[in-house]
Write a protein that holds these residues in place. Structure first.
Motif, PDB file in Angstrom:
ATOM      1  N   ASP A 191       0.798  -1.218   0.000  1.00  0.00           N
ATOM      2  CA  ASP A 191       0.000   0.000   0.000  1.00  0.00           C
ATOM      3  C   ASP A 191       0.836   1.276   0.000  1.00  0.00           C
ATOM      4  O   ASP A 191       0.295   2.371   0.142  1.00  0.00           O
ATOM      5  CB  ASP A 191      -0.943   0.000   1.207  1.00  0.00           C
ATOM      6  CG  ASP A 191      -1.974  -1.106   1.112  1.00  0.00           C
ATOM      7  OD1 ASP A 191      -2.398  -1.436  -0.007  1.00  0.00           O
ATOM      8  OD2 ASP A 191      -2.361  -1.654   2.167  1.00  0.00           O
ATOM      9  N   THR A 192       2.154   1.169  -0.140  1.00  0.00           N
ATOM     10  CA  THR A 192       3.039   2.334  -0.181  1.00  0.00           C
ATOM     11  C   THR A 192       3.987   2.191  -1.359  1.00  0.00           C
ATOM     12  O   THR A 192       4.694   1.203  -1.482  1.00  0.00           O
ATOM     13  CB  THR A 192       3.851   2.466   1.122  1.00  0.00           C
ATOM     14  OG1 THR A 192       2.956   2.461   2.236  1.00  0.00           O
ATOM     15  CG2 THR A 192       4.659   3.753   1.128  1.00  0.00           C
ATOM     16  N   GLU A 201       0.331   6.557  -1.251  1.00  0.00           N
ATOM     17  CA  GLU A 201      -0.404   5.540  -0.489  1.00  0.00           C
ATOM     18  C   GLU A 201      -1.667   5.153  -1.233  1.00  0.00           C
ATOM     19  O   GLU A 201      -2.342   5.994  -1.830  1.00  0.00           O
ATOM     20  CB  GLU A 201      -0.748   6.065   0.906  1.00  0.00           C
ATOM     21  CG  GLU A 201       0.462   6.170   1.799  1.00  0.00           C
ATOM     22  CD  GLU A 201       0.105   6.559   3.220  1.00  0.00           C
ATOM     23  OE1 GLU A 201      -1.087   6.763   3.533  1.00  0.00           O
ATOM     24  OE2 GLU A 201       1.044   6.669   4.028  1.00  0.00           O
TER      25      GLU A 201
END
Length: 190
Positions: free
Chosen positions: A146-147, A167
């Motif tokens: 997610d990053t 993000e």
């Protein structure tokens, strides 16, 4: 199950995975193009300003503390301690005033870490010359699922790195939500 159904399912899964893992690259391209064009509305859509400000405050405070501890003039522990107490509030106020769409556009175009002391001006479109586009280089890496980190380097200062942290918001949507002012390492990517 028929072969057509299995092939269709495999194609759908493959298409989903490609879209899932390629979506941050498209988000970065949108952010870069909005920065180059000076499009404030597009930048506002692509940046989570409260999270970005919090991340920048954390990074600048950490860098400031390292500098203060390493300063040979900090022999007086009382003055040094007072400086360490006051510095975060000064950085916080400066970052709150500094982080605007104009500042984000300037960072993306120049690959330079923000200077909260300088007052940002209006967003102007970047020069359309090819040499201007070639001075800033991007490298991409997932930090986790997610990053997504976009590390910017400038030909004029190849030893300085600026990592913008995107993000995930939902399955395919991304926003700029953080910054990393430390040099990138091989361990950051998955």
């Amino acid at each position: 199950m028929s072969k057509k159904l299995i092939a269709g399912l495999m194609f759908a899964v493959a298409a989903f995975l490609v879209a899932y893992f390629a979506s941050p690259v498209l988000a970065v391209r949108g952010l870069t193009e909005a920065a180059r064009a000076g499009d404030e509305a597009a930048l506002r859509e692509r940046v989570d300003f409260p999270e970005f400000r919090a991340s920048l405050k954390e990074e600048l405070n950490a860098e400031l503390m390292v500098r203060m501890r390493a300063d040979p003039r900090s022999d007086n522990p009382v003055l040094s301690g007072l400086g360490m107490l006051l510095a975060p509030s000064l950085v916080s106020g400066a970052v709150d005033a500094f982080v605007t769409p104009q500042a984000i556009a300037a960072m993306v175009r120049s690959a330079k870490a923000p200077d909260p002391v300088a007052r940002p001006g209006p967003v102007a479109p970047a020069e359309a010359t090819e040499s201007g586009r070639d001075t800033v280089h991007q490298s991409w890496a997932y930090r986790d699922l997610d990053t997504f980190a976009v590390t910017l380097t400038n030909d004029e200062h190849p030893d300085q790195h600026l990592a913008l942290l995107m993000e995930r918001r939902g399955l395919f949507s991304w926003k700029l939500a953080g910054i990393d002012l430390t040099a990138p390492s091989e361990d950051d990517a998955i």
